[in-house]
Design an enzyme around this catalytic site. Structure first.
Site, short mmCIF file in Angstrom:
data_model
loop_
_atom_site.label_atom_id
_atom_site.label_comp_id
_atom_site.label_asym_id
_atom_site.label_seq_id
_atom_site.Cartn_x
_atom_site.Cartn_y
_atom_site.Cartn_z
CB CYS A 188 11.34 -6.88 21.38
SG CYS A 188 11.39 -8.06 22.49
CB VAL A 243 -1.02 -0.06 1.26
CG1 VAL A 243 -1.74 1.17 1.42
CG2 VAL A 243 -1.92 -1.03 1.19
CB CYS A 284 9.58 -7.97 27.23
SG CYS A 284 11.51 -7.79 26.43
P1 FAD Z 1 5.36 -7.30 11.50
O1 FAD Z 1 5.22 -8.68 12.01
O2 FAD Z 1 6.83 -6.73 11.56
O3 FAD Z 1 4.52 -7.22 10.15
C1 FAD Z 1 4.38 -6.22 9.26
C2 FAD Z 1 4.06 -6.44 7.80
O4 FAD Z 1 3.81 -5.59 7.07
C3 FAD Z 1 5.24 -7.41 7.29
O5 FAD Z 1 5.06 -8.48 6.74
C4 FAD Z 1 5.43 -6.13 6.14
O6 FAD Z 1 6.04 -6.70 4.90
C5 FAD Z 1 4.09 -5.47 5.77
N1 FAD Z 1 4.20 -4.32 5.30
C6 FAD Z 1 5.01 -3.16 5.42
N2 FAD Z 1 4.71 -2.19 4.64
C7 FAD Z 1 3.66 -2.50 3.97
C8 FAD Z 1 2.84 -1.75 3.20
N3 FAD Z 1 3.21 -0.41 2.59
N4 FAD Z 1 1.76 -2.36 2.54
C9 FAD Z 1 1.40 -3.71 2.74
N5 FAD Z 1 2.14 -4.34 3.80
C10 FAD Z 1 3.44 -3.85 4.16
N6 FAD Z 1 7.78 -9.85 20.41
C11 FAD Z 1 7.34 -10.71 21.38
O7 FAD Z 1 6.17 -10.35 21.89
N7 FAD Z 1 8.60 -11.35 22.29
C12 FAD Z 1 9.79 -11.26 21.79
O8 FAD Z 1 10.41 -11.92 22.51
C13 FAD Z 1 9.93 -10.17 20.59
N8 FAD Z 1 11.35 -10.48 20.54
C14 FAD Z 1 11.76 -9.62 19.23
C15 FAD Z 1 12.94 -9.73 18.77
C16 FAD Z 1 13.50 -9.08 17.55
C17 FAD Z 1 14.83 -9.14 17.22
C18 FAD Z 1 12.36 -8.59 16.92
C19 FAD Z 1 13.17 -7.88 15.64
C20 FAD Z 1 11.11 -8.37 17.22
C21 FAD Z 1 10.92 -9.06 18.40
N9 FAD Z 1 9.61 -8.98 18.98
C22 FAD Z 1 9.19 -9.75 20.01
C23 FAD Z 1 8.50 -7.89 18.28
C24 FAD Z 1 7.87 -8.54 17.16
O9 FAD Z 1 8.23 -9.36 16.33
C25 FAD Z 1 6.79 -7.52 16.57
O10 FAD Z 1 6.28 -6.79 17.76
C26 FAD Z 1 5.61 -8.01 15.78
O11 FAD Z 1 6.24 -8.81 14.79
C27 FAD Z 1 4.66 -6.96 15.37
O12 FAD Z 1 3.75 -7.31 14.41
P2 FAD Z 1 3.06 -6.45 13.39
O13 FAD Z 1 2.30 -7.27 12.49
O14 FAD Z 1 2.94 -5.11 13.60
O15 FAD Z 1 4.35 -6.34 12.45
#
Ligand code: FAD
Length: 524
Positions: free
Chosen positions: A279, A196, A459
């Protein structure tokens, strides 16, 4: 080289030689794709030699090779992804015909997507098929199977990011944290493989990266956040070599573990940028797991560990700090608060931090390192910041309880993108997704009632291999343990929490959260 121009943006040819690369640059080519494998014919230049020459001329070259008749969907997707980023592309193989075939197949695929996109209207459009997006799609579908739901997501791969800390600590294999997006899209939900690029909320429309428009009745925004590697001078070039790594990238987490194992002595630096980050514990988790390994191998006496933290506390919820401090002492790590990483030079192994000196003046200090683990600064993605949906600082502006947009009643948010004060975690998204699903389902059922999210986030702080301090809290830092204290005291390091993180949570993620099974996450 016999060039055939397919259109203004794309040409193909038979084998190229090193000298041809300059000719391609001269006609404006910015990407060269090699579609034949090495060693196919005796007179062909090996790919690495072409790459060396292309690097010198600053033109990108990639290898997407296949034998005649062996073109897979995966190669097709890789080709589509890389070609989409360039205006002028040249592809070659032995005769040029494989390059023509792969291009034609991608064009057909794109045309099909464009025409279906143009005519499509959906009950519910979900932006992003990450943790929050897929979970909310599955939960919504479970509540109302008649809804016409679409996920818009550009990536063919889906990641279990919480696993990357464990990859960097040598516990998980990196491949176990990645699955095909296609395999995770809930049954009955459509997937449009695009990004998007903007919103037209007054017309209930999202605009895709190819300019086509999709209309919705209800919109759920879940694109996660942007890792802003470029905000630190020199970092993008430095990563992945000379001891510079980050568990925040799928391809780099294994490098962290490689460095940890190879380090016998010297200076190890771990950095944490200003909040909010996803995180918030992950930067120090990398420290603890590395130190745990050096402690076990008795190398720690020869390794100096520094934690450079842009903030001024070790962890935002005080109840967990004593347990964490005991490990900082055990590993004899130095805490450098109010130090923000601003520049890295990987080759000379120096990092620079902005801080404030004793007289209250800003200054930049230099630190030499042998190992540097960086957590990048994080911000809302540009297409959200630039939209009418953002708050003053760029995040999606939602009500912290219902997760409904503050100005557009048919827009909702899930995951890292929302401007609520909870910890940005997968654990938070796991609780938010059923809340949004229920509220959206209520809209379609003409029910006024809205359920509430309480700000839960979690966490699991991996303080040593085999033990975790399991921080769980709601809005305002109110402790919210999932288990009774006799079973697990979250403020103490426990083996129970380790088993949960290492063995149970990945299973819950893949088989419950992404499937609409709301174990311990059903909204009240
Ligand atoms: P995401 O899972 O990042 O997904 C976002 C999606 O949107 C992606 O697939 C992306 O491609 C898509 N997107 C982006 N832009 C667009 C666009 N313009 N149009 C359409 N799609 C788009 N959480 C915990 O609970 N426990 C933990 O121990 C933990 N450890 C972590 C360790 C690390 C190193 C990292 C990086 C993260 C960790 N997290 C942890 C955090 C957790 O992974 C995120 O909070 C979670 O994935 C958030 O989900 P989300 O759907 O918001 O984003």
């Amino acid at each position: 080289m016999k060039i055939e121009h397919i259109n203004d943006n794309f040409s193909v040819s038979d084998q190229i030689v090193i000298e041809d690369i300059q000719s391609l640059v001269d006609i404006g080519v910015t990407l060269i794709v090699c579609n034949r494998p090495d060693g196919e014919a005796s007179d062909q230049a090996p790919f690495f030699e072409l790459k060396e020459a292309a690097d010198k001329l600053a033109v990108e070259i990639v290898l997407i090779a296949f034998k005649p008749g062996e073109l897979t969907n995966e190669l097709l997707m890789s080709f589509a992804a890389v070609v989409a980023k360039h205006k002028r592309v040249h592809a070659f193989c032995r005769t040029g015909s494989r390059s023509k075939v792969i291009y034609q197949r991608v064009e057909n695929m794109n045309n099909k997507a464009r025409s279906s996109v143009g005519e499509n209207k959906f009950d519910v459009v979900i932006v992003g098929a990450g943790s929050g997006g897929i979970a909310v799609a599955a939960s919504l579908r479970k509540r109302n199977k008649s809804l016409n739901i679409v996920l818009i997501e550009p990536s063919k791969d889906h990641y279990y990011q919480p696993g990357w800390t464990m990859v960097g600590g040598g516990i998980f294999d990196v491949q176990s944290t990645c699955r095909k997006t296609q395999d995770l899209i809930p049954t009955g939900v459509s997937w449009i493989r695009h990004s998007v690029s903007s919103f037209e909320p007054a017309d209930n429309v999202v605009v895709l990266d190819d300019g086509s428009k999709i209309s919705y009745q209800e919109l759920i925004v879940a694109p996660g956040l942007k890792l802003d590697w470029a905000a630190i001078e020199g970092l993008e070039d430095a990563l992945g070599k000379n001891g510079v790594t980050s568990n925040y990238r799928y391809d780099l987490a294994p490098y962290t573990w490689k460095l940890v194992q190879g380090m016998d002595k010297g200076k190890a630096i771990f950095t944490q940028p200003p909040m909010p980050i996803k995180c918030a514990g992950a930067p120090q988790k990398a420290l603890y797991l590395s130190a745990s390994e050096w402690f076990k191998s008795k190398k720690i006496k020869n390794i100096d560990i520094d934690f450079y933290n842009a903030g001024n506390v070790l962890f935002g919820v005080q109840a967990y700090v004593p347990a964490l401090m005991s490990y900082i002492k055990k590993y004899q790590a130095n805490l450098m608060f109010s130090h923000t990483l601003v520049k890295v030079d990987g080759e000379s192994k120096i990092a620079w931090f902005k801080t404030r000196n004793a007289e209250g003046r800003d200054e930049v200090v230099e630190a030499e390192f042998d190992f540097l683990h960086v957590c990048p600064p994080q911000r809302a993605p540009d297409f959200i910041r630039d939209s009418e949906l953002s708050d003053d600082v760029g995040w999606l502006d939602v009500d912290p309880s219902t997760l409904q947009h503050r100005r557009y009643a048919n827009i909702w948010g899930v995951g890292d993108i929302i401007n609520t004060s909870n910890a940005k975690t997968m654990a938070a998204a796991r609780k938010q997704a059923p809340v949004v699903a229920q509220n959206v389902a209520n809209v379609f059922a003409n029910k006024e009632a809205r359920v509430a999210y309480d700000g839960y986030g979690s966490c699991p702080l991996t303080v040593e291999r085999g033990k975790i301090v399991l921080a769980e809290f709601t809005y305002g830092g109110t402790l919210a343990p999932s288990f009774p204290k006799w079973l697990n005291d979250g403020t103490k390091p426990t083996a129970f929490s380790w088993v949960l993180k290492a063995n149970i949570l990945p299973f819950i993620y893949w088989h419950a959260m992404l499937k609409g099974r709301e174990w311990l996450a059903s909204p009240m």
